[in-house]
Design a protein around this motif. Structure first.
Motif, PDB file in Angstrom:
ATOM      1  N   ILE A 112       0.395  -7.728 -10.409  1.00  0.00           N
ATOM      2  CA  ILE A 112       1.146  -6.494 -10.112  1.00  0.00           C
ATOM      3  C   ILE A 112       1.024  -6.165  -8.622  1.00  0.00           C
ATOM      4  N   ALA A 113      -0.173  -6.388  -8.056  1.00  0.00           N
ATOM      5  CA  ALA A 113      -0.370  -6.118  -6.624  1.00  0.00           C
ATOM      6  C   ALA A 113       0.601  -6.957  -5.793  1.00  0.00           C
ATOM      7  N   ASP A 142       0.829  -1.218   0.000  1.00  0.00           N
ATOM      8  CA  ASP A 142       0.000   0.000   0.000  1.00  0.00           C
ATOM      9  C   ASP A 142       0.859   1.263   0.000  1.00  0.00           C
ATOM     10  N   SER A 143       1.932   1.233   0.792  1.00  0.00           N
ATOM     11  CA  SER A 143       2.761   2.422   0.959  1.00  0.00           C
ATOM     12  C   SER A 143       3.420   2.815  -0.366  1.00  0.00           C
ATOM     13  N   LEU A 199      -5.236  -1.542  -2.942  1.00  0.00           N
ATOM     14  CA  LEU A 199      -4.049  -1.753  -3.785  1.00  0.00           C
ATOM     15  C   LEU A 199      -4.443  -2.486  -5.065  1.00  0.00           C
ATOM     16  N   LEU A 200      -5.297  -3.516  -4.908  1.00  0.00           N
ATOM     17  CA  LEU A 200      -5.760  -4.268  -6.080  1.00  0.00           C
ATOM     18  C   LEU A 200      -6.435  -3.338  -7.088  1.00  0.00           C
ATOM     19  N   ASN A 201      -7.312  -2.463  -6.586  1.00  0.00           N
ATOM     20  CA  ASN A 201      -7.992  -1.503  -7.470  1.00  0.00           C
ATOM     21  C   ASN A 201      -7.004  -0.557  -8.123  1.00  0.00           C
TER      22      ASN A 201
END
Ligand SMILES: Nc1ncnc2c1ncn2[C@@H]1O[C@H](COP(=O)(O)OP(=O)(O)O)[C@@H](O)[C@H]1O
Ligand SMILES: Cc1ncc(C[n+]2csc(CCOP(=O)(O)OP(=O)(O)O)c2C)c(N)n1
Ligand SMILES: [Mg+2]
Length: 315
Positions: free
Chosen positions: A255-256, A168-169, A246-248
């Motif tokens: 890639i996530a 996420d970061s 993150l997926l979105n």
């Protein structure tokens, strides 16, 4: 600098005098550990440097940017104390200010720092203030513990578990750099990482002996455990915690997963634990992502992963 960050530290450490007997752990773990009375003193230091950790222009995008920088400044050292299972205590704060630094920015930085101090019962007891070509902020933090977790205590047969979600970061950083769609959750994860102090203390109290935190990337920090414990670590792709946001943001799970494995600045914890503690650590919020075996290296679904992560002299 031609050497990697870690080769350089290794080289420099060799120049230093040998450790006195009360220094239980010197250079090489998340904090130093020094024997004191019935327990241990923990000592750690981390910096945030303009150009390397933040850009001054981000202030134009976020009106409370320096507030978050003040929080993050303490949080990154709190994360080191957390990874040892320690309770944070006292901080020294060094600040280097440039011609462009404004008084209001430093007031805001200290408001963020103060809120974080209140939340984690940390007392700032001093520091230093200097001029510098670029801004830098540096915290040295002490902590205490009766027993501690180390990177070097992973044993074959144990499970590997982590707090939170990964990647996420890095996505938050990309948003600040103008890449991808705005997302407040991801931005917050970059700007305001929440150190896992409670989880670290509770894991240690259950008897967990091995832990570290993730600053340079999940895989890289798994390697720090694998290398210093002389074991191999085997993780399963589908067990790596990844946020919906993150997926979105990246659009697909492949890639996530890459962001989660190599992103950095997650400030989540990794621990290894005997199987009989699984239910207990899960009830603290840890998720099992793999296991420790004999051998060397870090493997994802059976394939050896590269030992790559954030290196100050390579990126
Ligand atoms: N310039 C330095 N001199 C002495 N020790 C250092 C220096 N830089 C880093 N270290 C030590 O090297 C180890 C690895 O550093 P680092 O990767 O920054 O740890 P962390 O990710 O836990 O902050 C730590 O034990 C740290 O205290
Ligand atoms: C301008 C900018 N570029 C890149 C990054 C990404 N970045 C900087 S440092 C870092 C890794 C962690 O920082 P470090 O200083 O190595 O922390 P430590 O391992 O010492 O705790 C990452 C991913 C950033 N935050 N800001
Ligand atoms: Mg450091």
């Amino acid at each position: 600098m031609k050497l990697s960050e870690f080769k350089l530290i290794e080289l420099l450490a060799k120049k230093l005098p040998t450790l006195p007997p009360e220094v239980t752990v010197g250079i090489g773990d998340d904090t130093a550990v020094i024997k004191k009375d019935e327990g241990y003193l923990l000592l750690t230091s981390d910096a945030l440097v303009e150009g390397s950790h933040f850009l001054k222009e981000w202030k134009e995008k976020l009106n409370n940017f320096y507030y978050y920088l003040g929080r993050k400044l303490l949080s990154i050292s709190l994360s080191d104390i957390a990874s040892m299972g320690g309770i944070p205590e006292y901080a020294i704060v060094n600040i280097g200010l440039s011609e462009k630094t404004e008084t209001e920015e430093m007031e805001e930085l200290y408001e963020g720092l103060a809120d974080c101090c209140r939340e984690f019962s940390v007392t700032v007891v001093g520091g230093d203030t200097v001029s510098s070509k670029t801004e830098f902020f540096d915290v040295t933090l002490t902590g205490k513990c009766k027993n501690f977790m180390l990177r070097s205590e992973a044993k074959p047969g144990e499970l590997v578990a982590v707090t939170g979600t990964f990647g996420d970061s890095r996505a938050g950083l990309e948003i600040l750099k103008g890449k991808g769609k705005e997302d407040n959750y991801l931005l917050e994860r970059f700007l305001n990482p929440i150190p896992r102090v409670k989880e670290g203390v509770e894991a240690r109290n259950l008897g967990v002996k091995c832990g570290t935190d993730v600053s340079d990337g999940l895989v890289f920090n798994l390697y720090t455990i694998a290398n210093s414990s002389n074991v191999s670590i085997h993780i399963e792709g589908e067990k790596i915690p990844i946020s919906r946001e993150l997926l979105n943001f990246v659009g697909n799970s492949e890639i996530a997963l890459n962001y989660a494995l190599f992103g950095g600045e997650d400030y989540e914890l990794i621990i290894t634990l005997p199987e009989n503690l699984q239910d207990k650590v899960e009830s603290l919020g840890f998720k099992v992502i793999g296991e420790v075996k004999e051998g060397t290296g870090v493997f994802l679904d059976g394939e050896r992963l590269p030992e790559k992560g954030y290196d100050h002299f390579k990126t």
